[in-house]
Design an enzyme around this catalytic site. Sequence first.
Site, PDB file in Angstrom:
ATOM      1  N   GLY A   1       0.836  -1.210   0.000  1.00 26.83           N
ATOM      2  CA  GLY A   1       0.000   0.000   0.000  1.00 26.83           C
ATOM      3  C   GLY A   1       0.863   1.249   0.000  1.00 26.83           C
ATOM      4  O   GLY A   1       1.863   1.324   0.704  1.00 26.83           O
TER       5      GLY A   1
ATOM      6  N   VAL B   1      17.557   8.685  -4.074  1.00 26.46           N
ATOM      7  CA  VAL B   1      18.166   9.027  -5.378  1.00 26.46           C
ATOM      8  C   VAL B   1      19.261  10.067  -5.192  1.00 26.46           C
ATOM      9  O   VAL B   1      20.394   9.906  -5.688  1.00 26.46           O
ATOM     10  CB  VAL B   1      17.067   9.528  -6.358  1.00 26.46           C
ATOM     11  CG1 VAL B   1      17.690  10.119  -7.623  1.00 26.46           C
ATOM     12  CG2 VAL B   1      16.108   8.387  -6.701  1.00 26.46           C
TER      13      VAL B   1
ATOM     14  N   ARG C   1       0.952  -5.028  -5.161  1.00 23.47           N
ATOM     15  CA  ARG C   1       1.137  -6.185  -4.279  1.00 23.47           C
ATOM     16  C   ARG C   1       1.329  -7.365  -5.226  1.00 23.47           C
ATOM     17  O   ARG C   1       0.366  -7.863  -5.789  1.00 23.47           O
ATOM     18  CB  ARG C   1      -0.096  -6.383  -3.393  1.00 23.47           C
ATOM     19  CG  ARG C   1      -0.453  -5.185  -2.508  1.00 23.47           C
ATOM     20  CD  ARG C   1      -1.520  -5.575  -1.512  1.00 23.47           C
ATOM     21  NE  ARG C   1      -2.272  -4.441  -0.988  1.00 23.47           N
ATOM     22  CZ  ARG C   1      -1.900  -3.693   0.042  1.00 23.47           C
ATOM     23  NH1 ARG C   1      -0.779  -3.929   0.661  1.00 23.47           N
ATOM     24  NH2 ARG C   1      -2.658  -2.700   0.457  1.00 23.47           N
ATOM     25  N   SER C   2       2.583  -7.781  -5.408  1.00 25.46           N
ATOM     26  CA  SER C   2       2.891  -8.776  -6.444  1.00 25.46           C
ATOM     27  C   SER C   2       2.720 -10.213  -5.951  1.00 25.46           C
ATOM     28  O   SER C   2       3.384 -10.645  -5.015  1.00 25.46           O
ATOM     29  CB  SER C   2       4.328  -8.563  -6.934  1.00 25.46           C
ATOM     30  OG  SER C   2       4.715  -9.628  -7.767  1.00 25.46           O
TER      31      SER C   2
ATOM     32  N   ASP D   1       5.222  -4.756   6.138  1.00 23.27           N
ATOM     33  CA  ASP D   1       5.814  -6.037   6.538  1.00 23.27           C
ATOM     34  C   ASP D   1       5.738  -7.095   5.445  1.00 23.27           C
ATOM     35  O   ASP D   1       6.637  -7.924   5.325  1.00 23.27           O
ATOM     36  CB  ASP D   1       5.271  -6.527   7.887  1.00 23.27           C
ATOM     37  CG  ASP D   1       3.799  -6.872   7.856  1.00 23.27           C
ATOM     38  OD1 ASP D   1       3.119  -6.487   6.888  1.00 23.27           O
ATOM     39  OD2 ASP D   1       3.345  -7.524   8.813  1.00 23.27           O
TER      40      ASP D   1
ATOM     41  N   THR E   1       4.309   2.426   5.711  1.00 21.65           N
ATOM     42  CA  THR E   1       2.923   1.969   5.828  1.00 21.65           C
ATOM     43  C   THR E   1       2.159   2.879   6.769  1.00 21.65           C
ATOM     44  O   THR E   1       2.687   3.262   7.827  1.00 21.65           O
ATOM     45  CB  THR E   1       2.831   0.518   6.354  1.00 21.65           C
ATOM     46  OG1 THR E   1       1.458   0.256   6.723  1.00 21.65           O
ATOM     47  CG2 THR E   1       3.708   0.238   7.556  1.00 21.65           C
TER      48      THR E   1
ATOM     49  N   ASP F   1      -0.150   1.954   8.527  1.00 17.54           N
ATOM     50  CA  ASP F   1      -0.647   1.141   9.654  1.00 17.54           C
ATOM     51  C   ASP F   1       0.275   1.170  10.880  1.00 17.54           C
ATOM     52  O   ASP F   1      -0.149   0.820  11.973  1.00 17.54           O
ATOM     53  CB  ASP F   1      -0.819  -0.324   9.220  1.00 17.54           C
ATOM     54  CG  ASP F   1      -1.732  -0.472   8.021  1.00 17.54           C
ATOM     55  OD1 ASP F   1      -2.577   0.412   7.816  1.00 17.54           O
ATOM     56  OD2 ASP F   1      -1.590  -1.470   7.285  1.00 17.54           O
TER      57      ASP F   1
ATOM     58  N   ASP G   1       2.516  -0.900  11.710  1.00 17.33           N
ATOM     59  CA  ASP G   1       2.491  -2.237  12.314  1.00 17.33           C
ATOM     60  C   ASP G   1       3.823  -2.973  12.130  1.00 17.33           C
ATOM     61  O   ASP G   1       3.854  -4.160  11.827  1.00 17.33           O
ATOM     62  CB  ASP G   1       1.341  -3.066  11.716  1.00 17.33           C
ATOM     63  CG  ASP G   1       1.419  -3.172  10.206  1.00 17.33           C
ATOM     64  OD1 ASP G   1       2.250  -2.467   9.595  1.00 17.33           O
ATOM     65  OD2 ASP G   1       0.661  -3.962   9.627  1.00 17.33           O
TER      66      ASP G   1
ATOM     67  N   ARG H   1     -26.382  12.876  17.402  1.00 15.68           N
ATOM     68  CA  ARG H   1     -26.287  11.514  16.864  1.00 15.68           C
ATOM     69  C   ARG H   1     -25.078  10.769  17.399  1.00 15.68           C
ATOM     70  O   ARG H   1     -24.095  11.383  17.839  1.00 15.68           O
ATOM     71  CB  ARG H   1     -26.145  11.574  15.337  1.00 15.68           C
ATOM     72  CG  ARG H   1     -27.449  11.789  14.652  1.00 15.68           C
ATOM     73  CD  ARG H   1     -27.229  11.929  13.166  1.00 15.68           C
ATOM     74  NE  ARG H   1     -28.509  11.940  12.469  1.00 15.68           N
ATOM     75  CZ  ARG H   1     -28.661  12.293  11.207  1.00 15.68           C
ATOM     76  NH1 ARG H   1     -27.622  12.675  10.497  1.00 15.68           N
ATOM     77  NH2 ARG H   1     -29.857  12.264  10.652  1.00 15.68           N
TER      78      ARG H   1
ATOM     79  N   MET I   1      -8.708   2.864   8.994  1.00 11.48           N
ATOM     80  CA  MET I   1      -7.841   1.788   8.475  1.00 11.48           C
ATOM     81  C   MET I   1      -6.834   1.315   9.524  1.00 11.48           C
ATOM     82  O   MET I   1      -6.842   1.774  10.665  1.00 11.48           O
ATOM     83  CB  MET I   1      -7.103   2.269   7.237  1.00 11.48           C
ATOM     84  CG  MET I   1      -7.902   2.128   5.968  1.00 11.48           C
ATOM     85  SD  MET I   1      -6.856   2.493   4.549  1.00 11.48           S
ATOM     86  CE  MET I   1      -7.896   1.900   3.228  1.00 11.48           C
TER      87      MET I   1
ATOM     88  N   ARG J   1      -5.397  -2.173   8.991  1.00 10.68           N
ATOM     89  CA  ARG J   1      -5.344  -3.636   8.815  1.00 10.68           C
ATOM     90  C   ARG J   1      -5.568  -4.322  10.163  1.00 10.68           C
ATOM     91  O   ARG J   1      -6.579  -4.084  10.785  1.00 10.68           O
ATOM     92  CB  ARG J   1      -4.011  -4.062   8.188  1.00 10.68           C
ATOM     93  CG  ARG J   1      -4.111  -5.406   7.473  1.00 10.68           C
ATOM     94  CD  ARG J   1      -2.786  -5.799   6.871  1.00 10.68           C
ATOM     95  NE  ARG J   1      -2.418  -4.950   5.756  1.00 10.68           N
ATOM     96  CZ  ARG J   1      -2.797  -5.173   4.506  1.00 10.68           C
ATOM     97  NH1 ARG J   1      -3.539  -6.189   4.200  1.00 10.68           N
ATOM     98  NH2 ARG J   1      -2.422  -4.367   3.536  1.00 10.68           N
TER      99      ARG J   1
ATOM    100  N   GLY K   1     -11.105  13.332  20.695  1.00 11.10           N
ATOM    101  CA  GLY K   1     -11.949  13.228  21.886  1.00 11.10           C
ATOM    102  C   GLY K   1     -13.028  12.171  21.754  1.00 11.10           C
ATOM    103  O   GLY K   1     -14.142  12.332  22.275  1.00 11.10           O
TER     104      GLY K   1
ATOM    105  N   ARG L   1     -26.937  11.266  31.503  1.00  6.92           N
ATOM    106  CA  ARG L   1     -26.407  12.572  31.948  1.00  6.92           C
ATOM    107  C   ARG L   1     -26.436  13.588  30.793  1.00  6.92           C
ATOM    108  O   ARG L   1     -25.655  14.532  30.748  1.00  6.92           O
ATOM    109  CB  ARG L   1     -24.999  12.406  32.533  1.00  6.92           C
ATOM    110  CG  ARG L   1     -23.984  11.858  31.591  1.00  6.92           C
ATOM    111  CD  ARG L   1     -22.648  11.675  32.256  1.00  6.92           C
ATOM    112  NE  ARG L   1     -21.696  11.153  31.285  1.00  6.92           N
ATOM    113  CZ  ARG L   1     -20.465  11.600  31.140  1.00  6.92           C
ATOM    114  NH1 ARG L   1     -20.019  12.542  31.918  1.00  6.92           N
ATOM    115  NH2 ARG L   1     -19.669  11.064  30.243  1.00  6.92           N
TER     116      ARG L   1
ATOM    117  N   HIS M   1     -10.017   4.912   1.861  1.00  6.39           N
ATOM    118  CA  HIS M   1      -8.713   5.218   1.260  1.00  6.39           C
ATOM    119  C   HIS M   1      -8.304   6.683   1.302  1.00  6.39           C
ATOM    120  O   HIS M   1      -7.158   6.984   0.937  1.00  6.39           O
ATOM    121  CB  HIS M   1      -8.661   4.689  -0.172  1.00  6.39           C
ATOM    122  CG  HIS M   1      -8.486   3.198  -0.226  1.00  6.39           C
ATOM    123  ND1 HIS M   1      -9.529   2.338   0.000  1.00  6.39           N
ATOM    124  CD2 HIS M   1      -7.386   2.430  -0.427  1.00  6.39           C
ATOM    125  CE1 HIS M   1      -9.086   1.094  -0.084  1.00  6.39           C
ATOM    126  NE2 HIS M   1      -7.797   1.108  -0.335  1.00  6.39           N
TER     127      HIS M   1
HETATM  128  O1  F6P Z   1      -1.665  -1.350   4.655  1.00  4.25           O
HETATM  129  C1  F6P Z   1      -2.290  -0.162   4.304  1.00  4.25           C
HETATM  130  C2  F6P Z   1      -3.770  -0.376   4.116  1.00  4.25           C
HETATM  131  O2  F6P Z   1      -4.358   0.858   3.741  1.00  4.25           O
HETATM  132  C3  F6P Z   1      -4.507  -0.982   5.311  1.00  4.25           C
HETATM  133  O3  F6P Z   1      -4.776  -0.039   6.314  1.00  4.25           O
HETATM  134  C4  F6P Z   1      -5.740  -1.547   4.639  1.00  4.25           C
HETATM  135  O4  F6P Z   1      -6.231  -2.635   5.384  1.00  4.25           O
HETATM  136  C5  F6P Z   1      -5.200  -2.015   3.313  1.00  4.25           C
HETATM  137  O5  F6P Z   1      -4.009  -1.301   3.076  1.00  4.25           O
HETATM  138  C6  F6P Z   1      -6.145  -1.796   2.152  1.00  4.25           C
HETATM  139  O6  F6P Z   1      -5.571  -2.370   1.037  1.00  4.25           O
HETATM  140  P1  F6P Z   1      -6.070  -2.109  -0.444  1.00  4.25           P
HETATM  141  O7  F6P Z   1      -5.725  -0.699  -0.794  1.00  4.25           O
HETATM  142  O8  F6P Z   1      -5.328  -3.100  -1.249  1.00  4.25           O
HETATM  143  O9  F6P Z   1      -7.557  -2.303  -0.444  1.00  4.25           O
END
Ligand code: F6P
Length: 323
Positions: free
Chosen positions: A12, A25, A73-74, A104, A127, A129, A131, A164, A171, A173, A187, A213, A253
């Site tokens: 991503g 570069v 993503r290959s 990762d 990333t 995320d 993570d 509401r 996002m 993952r 908040g 309340r 996205h």
């Molecule tokens: O890893 C980045 C991320 O945006 C995640 O937060 C999400 O789960 C995933 O990629 C979405 O992937 P794609 O863009 O392939 O739908």
Amino acid sequence: MIQKIAVLTSGGDAPGMNAAIRAVVRTAIFHGIEVMGVRYGYQGLIDDDIVPMESRDVANIIQMGGTMLKTARSKDFMTEEGRSKAAANLKKHGVDGLVVIGGDGSFRGACALYAEHQIPIIGIPGTIDKDISGTDYTIGFDTAVNTAIEAIDKIRDTAAAHDRLFIIEVMGRDAGYIALNSGIATGAESVLVPERITNVERVAAMIDYDQKRRKNVHIIVVAEGDDFGAEPLTHVLQHKFPAMEIRHTVLGHIQRGGSPTYYDRVQASRLGYHAVLALKDGMVQQMAGIVNNHIAFAPLDTVVKKHQPIDDDLLDMVKVLSS
Ligand code: F6P
């Protein structure tokens, strides 16, 4: 002695990747090292979509989201055959070092490529995320959280106007860092993350207490990887509180795009710069990260094995500050 390197972005995209490419570069050229850009990540390595890069090629990109090298993503790269083709193409171009900017999954691919073909690789954590272990920072997280904050602030305005309850999915993952940080910064009354089992009864009890309340605006930020999930939660709460107007929003996205924050631009530049110096110094299979604001290297095969633990203290704080 390294003479030619290649750089790619994989998985991503994340805002700040362009700043890292620019730094790779220009640092390489500064040190007399030739640079090739690989388009579409590992897929471009397999398809030989590899082009020479000059300093001017990375002008005017530091402020842009996405990645000028494109990404993918290959699936082919997950096979030994794919990785052999990739290694052969790198060899054909005389590339003796590779910088991989990605998450990762991309680092797992890098580990396999190194194990099978011994190509020196430095990974840069890219990333939204966050993570990845072994680093406090990943490219794009800061921008993504700021984007989420901007959107949630806007939702709070309309939530307040109508009294509401909003359930907002962000996002990440299987990690809850975007949820936790955007939730604190806006908040949010509750934050639900994959690192903790969601207790719906507790969420409902809080809403009940708030209603009694006269606290009528309620924002619940839910990480997309939460075990219960934002959509089922919306249905369950609507059932429990039929008189309440509940809405569910998925930010999606938009969190991946946009101009990177100052922080992402600066840190991504630091990582790109140090990734090249590391290859020049003979490092072979390391991730360039940032720990306590210092550049820190960690073996690539260790960082893919575990996530950063989520901060209990911050989770506890959400409960106190939303009371
Ligand atoms: O890893 C980045 C991320 O945006 C995640 O937060 C999400 O789960 C995933 O990629 C979405 O992937 P794609 O863009 O392939 O739908």
